[in-house]
Design a protein around this motif. Structure first.
Motif, PDB file in Angstrom:
ATOM      1  N   GLY A  27       0.786  -1.215   0.000  1.00 51.36           N
ATOM      2  CA  GLY A  27       0.000   0.000   0.000  1.00 51.36           C
ATOM      3  C   GLY A  27       0.818   1.264   0.000  1.00 51.36           C
ATOM      4  O   GLY A  27       0.348   2.321  -0.377  1.00 51.36           O
ATOM      5  N   ASP A  28       2.090   1.178   0.447  1.00 50.00           N
ATOM      6  CA  ASP A  28       2.896   2.386   0.529  1.00 50.00           C
ATOM      7  C   ASP A  28       3.919   2.461  -0.606  1.00 50.00           C
ATOM      8  O   ASP A  28       4.961   3.075  -0.463  1.00 50.00           O
ATOM      9  N   SER A  29       3.622   1.810  -1.733  1.00 49.54           N
ATOM     10  CA  SER A  29       4.583   1.810  -2.843  1.00 49.54           C
ATOM     11  C   SER A  29       4.685   3.168  -3.509  1.00 49.54           C
ATOM     12  O   SER A  29       5.661   3.442  -4.207  1.00 49.54           O
ATOM     13  N   GLY A  30       3.674   4.006  -3.329  1.00 50.71           N
ATOM     14  CA  GLY A  30       3.731   5.340  -3.907  1.00 50.71           C
ATOM     15  C   GLY A  30       3.344   5.347  -5.376  1.00 50.71           C
ATOM     16  O   GLY A  30       3.068   4.315  -5.976  1.00 50.71           O
ATOM     17  N   GLY A  31       3.339   6.535  -5.986  1.00 46.18           N
ATOM     18  CA  GLY A  31       2.981   6.671  -7.385  1.00 46.18           C
ATOM     19  C   GLY A  31       4.192   6.567  -8.285  1.00 46.18           C
ATOM     20  O   GLY A  31       5.269   6.117  -7.895  1.00 46.18           O
ATOM     21  N   LEU A  32       4.020   7.043  -9.497  1.00 40.91           N
ATOM     22  CA  LEU A  32       5.098   7.000 -10.471  1.00 40.91           C
ATOM     23  C   LEU A  32       6.172   8.020 -10.101  1.00 40.91           C
ATOM     24  O   LEU A  32       5.875   9.112  -9.636  1.00 40.91           O
ATOM     25  N   ALA A  33       7.424   7.631 -10.322  1.00 42.55           N
ATOM     26  CA  ALA A  33       8.549   8.524 -10.027  1.00 42.55           C
ATOM     27  C   ALA A  33       9.290   8.849 -11.318  1.00 42.55           C
ATOM     28  O   ALA A  33       9.429   8.005 -12.207  1.00 42.55           O
ATOM     29  N   ASP A  34       9.751  10.085 -11.418  1.00 47.17           N
ATOM     30  CA  ASP A  34      10.475  10.531 -12.600  1.00 47.17           C
ATOM     31  C   ASP A  34      11.877   9.930 -12.594  1.00 47.17           C
ATOM     32  O   ASP A  34      12.651  10.120 -11.651  1.00 47.17           O
ATOM     33  N   ALA A  35      12.211   9.165 -13.634  1.00 45.56           N
ATOM     34  CA  ALA A  35      13.532   8.534 -13.739  1.00 45.56           C
ATOM     35  C   ALA A  35      14.494   9.377 -14.558  1.00 45.56           C
ATOM     36  O   ALA A  35      15.600   8.929 -14.875  1.00 45.56           O
ATOM     37  N   GLY A  36      14.100  10.552 -14.934  1.00 44.65           N
ATOM     38  CA  GLY A  36      14.978  11.403 -15.721  1.00 44.65           C
ATOM     39  C   GLY A  36      14.724  11.261 -17.212  1.00 44.65           C
ATOM     40  O   GLY A  36      13.877  10.488 -17.653  1.00 44.65           O
ATOM     41  N   ALA A  37      15.479  12.012 -17.984  1.00 42.61           N
ATOM     42  CA  ALA A  37      15.314  12.006 -19.437  1.00 42.61           C
ATOM     43  C   ALA A  37      15.765  10.678 -20.024  1.00 42.61           C
ATOM     44  O   ALA A  37      16.779  10.111 -19.612  1.00 42.61           O
ATOM     45  N   ALA A  38      14.998  10.165 -20.967  1.00 38.26           N
ATOM     46  CA  ALA A  38      15.358   8.914 -21.636  1.00 38.26           C
ATOM     47  C   ALA A  38      16.480   9.185 -22.637  1.00 38.26           C
ATOM     48  O   ALA A  38      16.510  10.236 -23.285  1.00 38.26           O
ATOM     49  N   PRO A  39      17.424   8.241 -22.754  1.00 37.79           N
ATOM     50  CA  PRO A  39      18.512   8.445 -23.726  1.00 37.79           C
ATOM     51  C   PRO A  39      17.985   8.446 -25.151  1.00 37.79           C
ATOM     52  O   PRO A  39      17.016   7.765 -25.478  1.00 37.79           O
ATOM     53  N   THR A  40      18.625   9.225 -25.980  1.00 31.78           N
ATOM     54  CA  THR A  40      18.224   9.316 -27.381  1.00 31.78           C
ATOM     55  C   THR A  40      18.613   8.047 -28.125  1.00 31.78           C
ATOM     56  O   THR A  40      19.748   7.583 -28.011  1.00 31.78           O
TER      57      THR A  40
END
Length: 285
Positions: A27-40
């Motif tokens: 239940g405490d897994s939280g929402g989506l987290a920003d992993a940063g910009a995806a490599p080109t």
């Protein structure tokens, strides 16, 4: 309430408790987290599209070896009933240019005699025989190995039964690290000329040529190569030594070869010639 119903109720309660515990833990897994910009993404680029292709391969990987073994019977078409010593002795008799007094493997015939009852088994060059279907016909085939004296090479052979006859469908002589049977393929590992690397050659059944042929030849890093010596950084605040006018001698070991080092020119090792087909190719080394 019946015993069966009590058991089912208890089982249901246990499953419910397990699901509830899982829900609390997650239940405490939280929402989506920003992993940063995806490599080109970088698409592959074909180099020198106008380069004229070679007219023929540098080495004939698809040359097959087939030879009927003379003088060896297969009782009931059962390859397990064939004596491996008889098979090796038949090859020796068929190729005196290799196993005769002046042949490359001249010391092998005398050692094979030690494989017979009463001989010195410690001197017998024949290795354990293995049986597996490598041709896909549902019947076992025979994989044999024996040392080729006085060299450091080992012979690897595969035999099948066709028309009530024993037929050799693979012949490879090489300095060998190990041999593996994977599915219906034979993988031969042999040392490379560079420390920390080895060759791995895969043989598989070719229905068209009715023989085992090359399907893959790899040059792989296995580790254990020499590493370059990296000097420790100078302590903070210490004086640095200016570069000398010429190169200073170094006692450190040479650096490890690059994985992109050019591969040696393909030169087939000693192979067993055959009466009706070209001799067995070997991995280009």
């Amino acid at each position: 309430m019946s015993a069966r119903r009590l058991a089912r109720t208890a089982a249901t309660a246990a499953v419910a408790a397990l699901l509830a515990a899982t829900a609390v833990a997650c239940g405490d897994s939280g929402g989506l987290a920003d992993a940063g910009a995806a490599p080109t993404a970088i698409s592959p680029v074909k180099l020198w599209p106008d380069l004229r292709p070679a007219s023929s391969p540098a080495f004939p990987y698809d040359v097959a070896t087939r030879e009927t073994v003379r003088g060896v019977r297969v009782p009931g078409d059962d390859i397990r009933a064939v004596d491996p010593v008889d098979v090796v002795e038949a090859e020796i008799a068929a190729h005196p240019e290799l196993y005769g007094p002046t042949g490359s493997y001249r010391a092998t015939p005398g050692r094979v005699k030690e494989c017979r009852p009463g001989g010195d088994r410690a001197r017998c060059p024949l290795l354990k025989a293995y049986y597996r279907d490598l041709t896909g016909d549902g019947r076992d085939d025979l994989t044999l190995g024996f040392r080729l004296y006085p060299t450091n090479q080992t012979a690897v052979r595969v035999y099948t039964v066709e028309g009530h006859r024993l037929v050799q469908v693979m012949s490879d002589n090489d300095a060998i690290i190990g041999v593996e049977l994977a599915g219906r393929t034979v993988i031969v590992r042999s040392p490379a000329g560079i420390t920390g690397y080895e060759y791995r050659t895969t043989w598989a059944w070719d229905p068209g040529q009715r023989a085992m042929v090359f399907t893959r030849d790899e040059f792989l890093r296995t580790g254990g190569g020499r590493r370059s010596h990296t000097p420790a950084p100078a302590p903070s605040g210490s004086a640095t030594t200016p570069p000398s006018a010429g190169p200073a001698p170094s006692s450190s070991a040479p650096s490890a070869p690059s994985t992109s080092a050019p591969r040696p020119s393909p030169t087939p090792h000693a192979s067993t010639p055959h009466a009706s087909t070209p001799s067995s190719p070997t991995s280009p080394r």
